[in-house]
Structure formats: structure tokens, C-alpha cells
Design a protein around this motif. Structure first.
Motif, short mmCIF file in Angstrom:
data_model
loop_
_atom_site.label_atom_id
_atom_site.label_comp_id
_atom_site.label_asym_id
_atom_site.label_seq_id
_atom_site.Cartn_x
_atom_site.Cartn_y
_atom_site.Cartn_z
N ALA A 1 0.84 -1.20 0.00
CA ALA A 1 0.00 0.00 0.00
C ALA A 1 0.88 1.25 0.00
CB ALA A 1 -0.92 -0.01 1.22
N ASP A 2 0.41 2.28 -0.68
CA ASP A 2 1.17 3.52 -0.77
C ASP A 2 1.55 4.05 0.61
OD1 ASP A 2 1.22 3.62 -3.51
OD2 ASP A 2 -0.58 4.84 -3.70
N ALA A 3 0.61 3.92 1.56
CA ALA A 3 0.87 4.46 2.89
C ALA A 3 2.04 3.77 3.57
CB ALA A 3 -0.39 4.34 3.75
N VAL A 4 2.26 2.48 3.26
CA VAL A 4 3.33 1.72 3.91
C VAL A 4 4.69 2.31 3.55
CG1 VAL A 4 4.43 -0.55 4.04
CG2 VAL A 4 1.94 -0.36 4.04
N PHE A 5 4.84 2.78 2.32
CA PHE A 5 6.11 3.36 1.90
C PHE A 5 6.48 4.57 2.76
CE2 PHE A 5 4.86 0.95 -1.76
CZ PHE A 5 6.05 0.49 -2.30
N ASP A 6 5.47 5.28 3.25
CA ASP A 6 5.72 6.47 4.07
C ASP A 6 5.68 6.16 5.56
OD1 ASP A 6 5.86 8.01 1.77
OD2 ASP A 6 3.68 8.26 1.72
N LEU B 1 -5.11 -5.38 8.96
CA LEU B 1 -4.90 -4.51 7.82
C LEU B 1 -4.14 -5.26 6.73
CD1 LEU B 1 -3.74 -1.27 9.68
CD2 LEU B 1 -6.01 -1.72 8.72
N VAL B 2 -4.52 -5.02 5.48
CA VAL B 2 -3.81 -5.58 4.34
C VAL B 2 -2.70 -4.61 3.95
CG1 VAL B 2 -3.97 -6.40 1.97
CG2 VAL B 2 -5.85 -6.84 3.55
N LEU B 3 -1.46 -4.97 4.33
CA LEU B 3 -0.32 -4.11 4.00
C LEU B 3 0.09 -4.24 2.55
CD1 LEU B 3 1.90 -4.87 7.12
CD2 LEU B 3 0.25 -3.03 6.83
N GLY B 4 -0.25 -5.37 1.92
CA GLY B 4 0.13 -5.61 0.53
C GLY B 4 -0.21 -7.02 0.13
N VAL B 5 0.33 -7.43 -0.99
CA VAL B 5 0.06 -8.76 -1.55
C VAL B 5 1.35 -9.30 -2.13
CG1 VAL B 5 -1.24 -10.08 -3.27
CG2 VAL B 5 -2.33 -8.17 -2.09
N VAL B 6 1.61 -10.62 -1.91
CA VAL B 6 2.71 -11.30 -2.58
C VAL B 6 2.09 -12.32 -3.53
CG1 VAL B 6 2.92 -12.87 -0.61
CG2 VAL B 6 4.74 -12.75 -2.30
N ALA B 7 2.51 -12.28 -4.79
CA ALA B 7 1.97 -13.15 -5.83
C ALA B 7 3.11 -13.89 -6.52
CB ALA B 7 1.16 -12.35 -6.84
N ILE B 8 2.90 -15.19 -6.76
CA ILE B 8 3.89 -16.04 -7.42
C ILE B 8 3.22 -16.73 -8.60
CG2 ILE B 8 5.54 -17.92 -7.16
CD1 ILE B 8 6.22 -15.53 -5.47
N TRP B 9 3.89 -16.72 -9.75
CA TRP B 9 3.40 -17.38 -10.97
C TRP B 9 4.36 -18.49 -11.38
CZ3 TRP B 9 -0.83 -16.95 -14.22
CH2 TRP B 9 -1.75 -15.94 -13.92
N ARG B 10 3.79 -19.51 -12.05
CA ARG B 10 4.60 -20.53 -12.69
C ARG B 10 4.38 -20.47 -14.19
NH1 ARG B 10 3.96 -25.75 -8.58
NH2 ARG B 10 5.54 -25.02 -7.08
N ALA B 11 5.52 -20.39 -14.90
CA ALA B 11 5.48 -20.37 -16.36
C ALA B 11 6.35 -21.49 -16.92
CB ALA B 11 5.95 -19.01 -16.87
N GLU B 12 7.61 -21.52 -16.51
CA GLU B 12 8.52 -22.58 -16.95
C GLU B 12 8.29 -23.87 -16.18
OE1 GLU B 12 10.48 -22.27 -19.51
OE2 GLU B 12 9.93 -20.17 -19.82
#
Length: 810
Positions: free
Chosen positions: A284-289, A382-393
Motif C-alpha cells: 500500500a502507498d501508505a506503507v512506503f511512508d 490490515l492488508v499491508l500488501g500482496v505477494v503473488a507467485i506465478w509458474r510459467a517454466e
């Protein structure tokens, strides 16, 4: 008959253990094999023609009268034979009548050997019947002689027996296994528990992990005649091991930094490529500050920014949302709402909500991406952010176990991000406090042009109590201050603020530098007495105080345990000023000594804290030489002081300093002689008129006739008071610069006092008039009396003069 001879050094043949004899119907030995002779140590000449019962130590338990068998011996059984040496040998035998003759063949083998063979056959048959263990026996060309590869290990559908390993696994994997078997054949060294990745040739599933063990097979002569391979499925064990290693790596990495961006990058470095090929962390933008993010509800703009990215292999794809870019508004859906509620989600491309929005898909779906897992960084509701992981190879989709694994890591990461956010918030507050406590970076006065630079320790990660200050003093003088407080953190910053305020207050009293440091030392000792016992050792510091007078061009300095300043002359030569440093602040018991030096206009004075000269080598002498050399290299008369300071501290931007750095550079100026005038008058009341007329003529010469009226009043009042109350001689000095300074000196040390006179009072209005007619006024004390000074702006006109009541002028 007997077995053929074994070759020297070879392994005993399987048939060598078989001993044979031919009996007649009465049980007499007719013929005796060589193996039988070796077994009992009796030659055929000794045995043939004798009853076989003579060789028995006991009669077989199953012996009975049977006309078909010799001497009542059973058809099969076990018995004990007597060796020539007297010992006995347990054997298992079988009696077989010969067709068309009255003779019988007896075949015997030592019972121990037969048991070994039977157990070996039983073990082999059981091994080949297992479903969770795959076994293959290969010849020297690595063709499969016997195998049970149609097992759960290989997942091969029933069919014809395979000829080569490539019939049950991919050619690449088979080549790797055969290379290992070939090495076993050549060296004879067994292979135990080698990890082997395998892809099925029939496509029943994608990949498995196998544990391969192999050993060489040899014939009776000891020559290799093949190899045996045993495969066990270690997919789950490897999977569990990788997950444990990933958790350990994540626990070690995450939380090691208090920087929000670095913490986010540490999360991805632990997950990619261990869990997937492409990943990102959005905060979230606020977390950076350092602030708390708002609670999320529904779709729309989450106000997220991509904080960290990772891709394997290669760099971050240009098509995806780039680092530090803001996320566009996101669509609503079950997956998005689950993330807002703190739940981990997983699925394929079809379930991914951004994949169905043409303008969002290129930003959020990597090329060839087929499976994703995402977990919110959820802390304190509170949701501070999200971590997302993808598989392609990596071909396998994410399963629930991997989703749970990511959720566990994300929970740890959320706490680390929240800690980093809290630190950022506190650090920003501390830095803001420190910046507010420090003066303006640059000043420009008639006495000096200055530039101050400050570098916090650790590249901004720490704050401390280093400070500098420039204090304008009356009569166009300037005080230069640099100091260093003991310790770090908010306590040191607060202490620095108190000392800086004290220095400014004492500077307003226009004390000499040595006397000012004495008062400052007393203050520090009082603060030590007020502090808790455990914190008294952390109160103290060093300070250098200098006062420069542009009229006399003299600079008076005093040091409280502080490094000496460096002077750069106008011709570029440098000099470390020799001071007599007193003890650090708070020590007490020792006097401070002032040193006065004359400075040419255009000289540069460098005041600094020990962080400038004490770098990684912690050698102050070497650091001072480095500073002197840098000043000689970079200091030029036309060089802005800001640029000079950045050059001097250039190496601190590459390697964050271990200690705070404060640097104050001052280029001196001088008041031209024609802009000053001074006189001395005896203690005669008639001299007041003379002083007033002298000042008026000087203002006319300077073209300042508009200030003549007010200046005559000021001179008249101050000289009158000096003659009346202080005695003589009385000194008068006028200085013309950005302001008009009027100074009246006398030998008295009596403090002048401003008061409001009553209507009936005949006097007491002098200083009140002076205060009304000038922009500011004050007094300072020297070794031979005091000086009262006033300042008037040069652009004052008659309309700007204050209106004075008749009672004030009377």
C-alpha cells in the motif's frame, strides 16, 4: 559325476555344491561323485561297495520300508553325514529311481547352502512383486533382462516388458540413469541413494523424484555380467525437504532489514525460483511512508505500488508492471475479496481476475504463465500488501500444500513489513525532528558565506546528535558552531536540540567563546545530574565555537574536546589551526582557552565533527590529512561552498558512514575601511554635542542624510548616559553595511536597563527612545567595559520613523 572345475579366483558355481551318488536297491553305493568325495573327504574307492547307511550319522526321521527305495531311505529329507575327520555335515537330499534300471540317484546339498539359495530366490521374487519399489536387471549392454517397472514408482501402464529404460521414462532422464549404471559396471562401486528427476514417457504425470541405488552383477568367474538398479519414489520426501528448506531460508532472510523495500525484496528472493518462476510484492502507498494503510472494501483502486519483483531466469519482463509503479484499479471478484479478508488464493489462468481484462492482463500475467498463488500481507487486521507467485517454466500447478506454505511465509513477511513500516514512521519522525533542529544549510551575511552539510550514519538508517549552526551577532559579526553529542537515536537528537538552543541563548549574551563554553559545560553537568543513573554516561559531547568579526577580520575560537578546524587561505594553502582544546562538555574542572587568529577576506574555514575524519580505518590523524588534501584539491575562490562540501563528502554516498557527519564551511568577508569610522570623547557633558555633530557629518559623507535625525538622537542618548554613569573615555563607532551600526563604549560593566519612565520622572527615557528609534539594540561586555550597540536599516525614510509622543521626547 561332478561339477566342472571353477576358474582360479572365481566365485563358487551354483552346481558345485551338489553331491551325487548311485545306489542299488539294497542301498549299496555303486558310484560316487567328486563333489561327494570333497564334501565328506572320502574317495570313491572307500565308499563304493559299502552300504550308504555307513555314512549316515543318524537314520532319516522319515525312513520306512518301501520296496521302491533303497534301504528304506525316504524319497526326500534331511540327514547328517559323517565326514572322514569325524565331524558331521547336515544335508538335504532327494532320491530318484533311474528309468529301466534297479538303480537310484541320490542328490544331496548342504542344508545351509540350500537355505541361502531358497532365501535368495524368495527375496528376489518378493522384490520383483513390490509395487512401491521398482527393480531392473540389465545386461552389459544395459538392456533390461528382468524388471517390474510397471509399478507405482514409474506409473507405467501394463504392457510388454520394456527393453530399455527409455521405454518407461523420457530419453533425457534414461540417458542420465544409464550413465550411472555404466559407471557402476566399469568401476564395481555401488551407487546408493542418488537423486534422480524423472519424467514419464507415457505422460501419466509430469515429474517425479526418484532415489536410485545400483550394484554390479558378476558371474562365477567374477566377471561383470550386468547391473541391478533399484528405484524408490522420493517425490514426497523431496517436496517436504524443499518446503522445509524454503521455510528455513525465508525465516533467515525475512526481517533482517528494517527497510520496507529491502524487506519486500527479501521475501521474493526466498520464493523465486524455489516456489515459482515470476513473483512480485505490492505494498500500500501508505506503507512506503511508514503510515497505516486504509481498510480495503470491494473493487477499485487499492492504492498499491509494486515494491519488489523477481524472475527466473533472466531480467524482469518489460511488459509486466515495473518496480515502484502504481497499480491501476483492479476488478472485483471472489479472489479479490478473499485477499482483502486475508485469505490465500490459488488457481489457473482461467481463475485469475486480471487475466480477463485486456488492459490489465499484460501487466499482471507473465508470458506462458499458467498457475498462480497469492497471499495477502495481513497484519493487525490490515492488508499491508500482496505477494503473488506465478509458474510459467515450471509445469506443475500450485496445490493446496504450496498455498499453505506461501500463507505461512506471508504471515511472517507481514510482520516484518509492519515492523519496517513502524521503523520508517519513527525514523521519519526522528529525521524530521533533527532537520527542524538544524539551521538552514546556507547563509549569506556581511561577515561570511556559509554552507552546512549533514550525513546521518548508516545511509540515513540512524540519527544522532551531530550539529552545526551559524548565529548572526550584533555589529555584523557571526558565530560559527559545530558539535557532537554522545550516543545515537532520539535521546542524542533531543540533547543536541537542547545544546543548540543553549548555545544560541548564550551567543545572544555576546559572551567570549571560552566563557560561552564554560556556561555550556555547566549546563551539561546539570543535565547529567537530572538524568537517571543508568543514562548519565550517555550525556556529554564536544563543541567548537568561533566568532568572526568582519571589521577587525579576527576570528576567536574555543574548543571543548573538538577536532581543530582547517583554514584554507585565499592562495589555496591550508593550515590546521592550533587550538588549546579544553575537556569535552560535562567533564568540568578544567578551563577553556580562546585563540584569536586574523583571517584574510576570502579565506575558507572548515569546521567538522569526528565522523568526517574517522572513517572505516578509525584513524583520525590519517582522516585529517585526507581532509586537508581534499580541501587543497577542491577549494577554489570561485567555487560555491555547496559544491565544495559535496566533493569533500563524496565517498560517504557510496559507503554509508559509521558515524554521523556534520560539516560547516565558512568563506570570510571583510568590511571595507571606508565603511567604518570611530572616535573617542572625554567625560565632559559638552562632548555630547560634539559626538552628535561628528556622527551627522559622517552620515552626510556616506550619503545617509535620511538617517541623520534618528542617529543624532541615538548618539546623544547613549553618549550622555555613558558620560553621566560610566565615566570616560567614551568610544563611538559607526559601521555602514547592510545596516547602520552605532556603537558606544565605556569602561563600566553596569548592565543597562530599559524601563518606562513615569510622567513625573525627569529622566529614565534614554534607552526607551533608543529602542523606539532603532530596529534592535543590545550590549556586550569586554575585558575593559561594555559596548551598547544599535542597528538601523539603510532604506529607512522619514515616513518610516516611529511616532514618538511629546512625553517620550521631553
Amino acid at each position: 559325476m561332478s561339477a566342472s572345475e571353477d576358474r582360479p579366483g572365481g566365485r563358487p558355481s551354483a552346481f558345485r555344491a551338489l553331491s551325487t551318488a548311485v545306489l542299488d536297491r539294497d542301498g549299496t553305493v555303486l558310484r560316487w561323485s567328486r563333489a561327494a568325495a570333497e564334501l565328506l573327504g572320502r574317495s570313491s574307492e572307500e565308499v563304493c561297495g559299502r552300504p550308504v547307511r555307513d555314512l549316515l550319522d543318524d537314520v532319516p526321521c522319515e525312513a520306512r520300508e518301501d520296496t521302491r527305495l533303497p534301504g528304506g531311505i525316504p524319497e526326500t529329507g534331511e540327514t547328517r553325514l559323517r565326514h572322514r575327520s569325524g565331524r558331521t555335515i547336515d544335508v538335504t537330499f532327494r532320491v530318484t529311481p533311474l528309468e529301466g534300471a534297479s538303480e537310484f540317484v541320490v542328490v544331496a546339498v548342504p542344508t545351509r547352502r540350500l537355505t541361502d539359495v531358497e532365501q535368495g530366490m524368495s527375496f528376489l521374487e518378493s522384490l520383483f512383486s513390490q509395487d512401491r519399489i521398482a527393480v531392473s536387471i540389465h545386461d552389459t549392454d544395459l538392456r533390461i533382462v528382468r524388471a517390474n517397472l510397471a509399478s507405482e514408482v514409474f506409473g507405467v501402464r501394463p504392457g510388454p516388458s520394456p527393453d530399455r529404460l527409455r521405454d518407461v521414462m523420457s530419453a533425457q532422464d534414461a540417458e542420465g540413469v544409464e550413465a550411472s549404471l555404466r559407471e557402476v559396471l566399469e568401476t564395481g562401486v555401488p551407487l546408493v541413494g542418488k537423486h534422480q528427476r524423472m519424467r514419464s514417457s507415457q505422460g501419466a504425470w509430469q515429474r517425479r523424484s526418484l532415489s536410485l541405488s545400483a550394484f554390479r552383477l558378476e558371474d562365477a568367474t567374477g566377471s561383470p555380467n550386468g547391473a541391478a538398479a533399484v528405484f524408490t519414489d522420493s517425490t514426497e520426501q523431496d517436496r517436504s525437504r524443499r518446503h522445509v528448506e524454503l521455510l528455513h531460508r525465508a525465516a533467515k532472510r525475512i526481517g533482517a532489514s528494517l527497510d520496507v523495500l529491502q524487506t519486500a525484496q527479501d521475501v521474493l528472493d526466498a520464493l523465486v525460483p524455489a516456489l515459482g518462476d515470476v513473483g512480485w510484492v505490492e505494498l500500500a502507498d501508505a506503507v512506503f511512508d511508514g503510515e497505516e494503510p486504509p481498510k480495503l472494501f470491494g473493487a477499485g483502486r487499492w492504492h498499491l505500488r509494486r515494491a519488489a519483483v523477481a524472475a527466473d531466469p533472466g531480467p524482469w519482463p518489460a511488459a509486466l508492471l515495473q518496480p515502484l509503479a502504481s497499480c491501476p484499479p483492479l476488478p472485483d471478484g471472489l479472489i479479490m475479496r478473499d485477499l482483502q479478508r486475508g485469505r490465500t488464493v490459488t488457481g489457473g489462468l482461467a481463475e485469475y481476475p486480471m487475466g480477463h481484462v485486456p488492459e490489465l492482463a499484460p501487466l499482471f500475467v507473465p508470458e506462458h504463465g499458467h498457475s498462480f498463488v497469492a497471499s495477502p500481507l495481513f497484519a493487525r487486521g490490515l492488508v499491508l500488501g500482496v505477494v503473488a507467485i506465478w509458474r510459467a517454466e515450471q509445469p506443475d500447478p500450485f496445490d493446496q500444500e504450496e498455498a499453505d506454505l506461501l500463507e505461512e511465509i506471508a504471515t511472517r513477511a507481514a510482520l516484518a513489513v509492519d515492523n519496517a513500516r513502524r521503523y520508517t514512521h519513527e525514523h521519519h519522525a526522528a529525521v524530521a525532528l533533527q532537520q527542524r533542529l538544524l539551521p538552514r544549510a546556507t547563509t549569506d551575511t556581511p561577515a561570511t558565506e556559509t554552507a552546512g552539510l549533514y550525513r546521518p550514519a548508516g545511509g540515513g538508517a540512524e540519527i544522532s546528535g551531530d550539529w552545526f549552526d551559524v548565529v548572526p551577532l550584533p555589529s555584523l559579526r557571526t558565530a560559527l558552531v559545530v558539535g557532537d553529542v554522545v550516543g545515537r537515536g532520539l535521546h542524542a537528537t533531543a540533547m543536541m536540540g537542547r545544546l543548540r538552543t543553549a548555545v544560541r541563548t548564550l551567543a545572544d549574551l555576546e559572551l567570549d567563546p571560552d566563557e560561552l563554553l564554560t556556561h555550556l559545560d555547566d549546563l551539561v553537568r546539570q543535565l547529567e545530574d537530572e538524568a537517571p543513573p543508568g543514562h548519565r554516561d550517555t550525556i556529554g559531547g564536544t563543541c567548537l565555537y568561533a566568532v568572526y568579526d568582519p571589521v577587525t577580520r579576527c576570528c576567536t575560537l574555543a574548543s571543548a574536546g573538538h577536532p581543530p578546524p582547517v583554514l584554507v587561505h585565499p592562495d589555496g594553502t591550508t593550515e590546521v589551526l592550533e587550538l588549546s582544546p579544553g575537556p569535552p562538555l560535562g567533564v568540568g574542572g578544567m578551563p577553556f582557552e580562546a585563540t584569536t587568529v586574523e583571517l584574510e577576506p576570502g579565506s575558507v574555514l572548515a569546521l567538522y565533527t569526528d565522523g568526517v575524519i574517522e572513517r572505516a580505518d578509525h584513524d583520525p590523524a590519517r582522516g585529517l590529512r585526507r581532509l586537508v588534501n581534499a580541501l587543497e584539491t577542491f577549494c577554489r575562490p570561485d567555487r560555491p561552498l555547496d559544491d565544495l562540501g559535496r566533493d569533500l563528502l563524496a565517498d560517504t554516498s557510496e559507503a554509508p558512514p559509521d558515524d554521523d557527519i556534520a560539516l560547516l564551511l565558512a568563506r570570510t568577508r571583510a568590511i571595507a575601511p571606508e565603511n567604518t569610522a570611530s572616535w573617542e570623547f572625554p567625560t565632559d557633558p559638552s562632548e555630547v554635542a560634539t559626538a552628535r555633530e561628528t556622527a551627522s557629518r559622517q552620515l552626510t559623507a556616506w550619503g545617509l542624510d535620511e538617517l541623520a535625525f534618528t542617529t543624532e538622537l541615538v548618539v546623544s542618548e547613549l553618549v550622555t548616559n555613558a558620560i553621566r554613569y560610566a565615566g570616560g573615555p567614551v568610544g563611538l563607532r559607526l559601521i555602514r553595511e547592510s545596516v547602520l551600526v552605532c556603537e558606544v563604549s565605556d569602561p563600566s560593566s553596569t548592565q543597562p536597563r530599559l524601563r518606562r519612565a513615569r510622567t513625573t520622572d525627569e529622566g529614565g527615557r534614554g534607552l526607551f527612545l533608543v529602542a523606539q528609534l532603532t530596529s534592535r539594540w543590545g550590549s556586550r561586555y569586554g575585558r575593559r567595559g561594555k559596548t551598547i550597540w544599535t542597528e538601523q536599516p539603510l532604506d529607512t525614510t522619514a515616513d518610516d520613523l516611529p511616532e514618538l509622543s511629546p512625553s517620550a521626547l521631553s
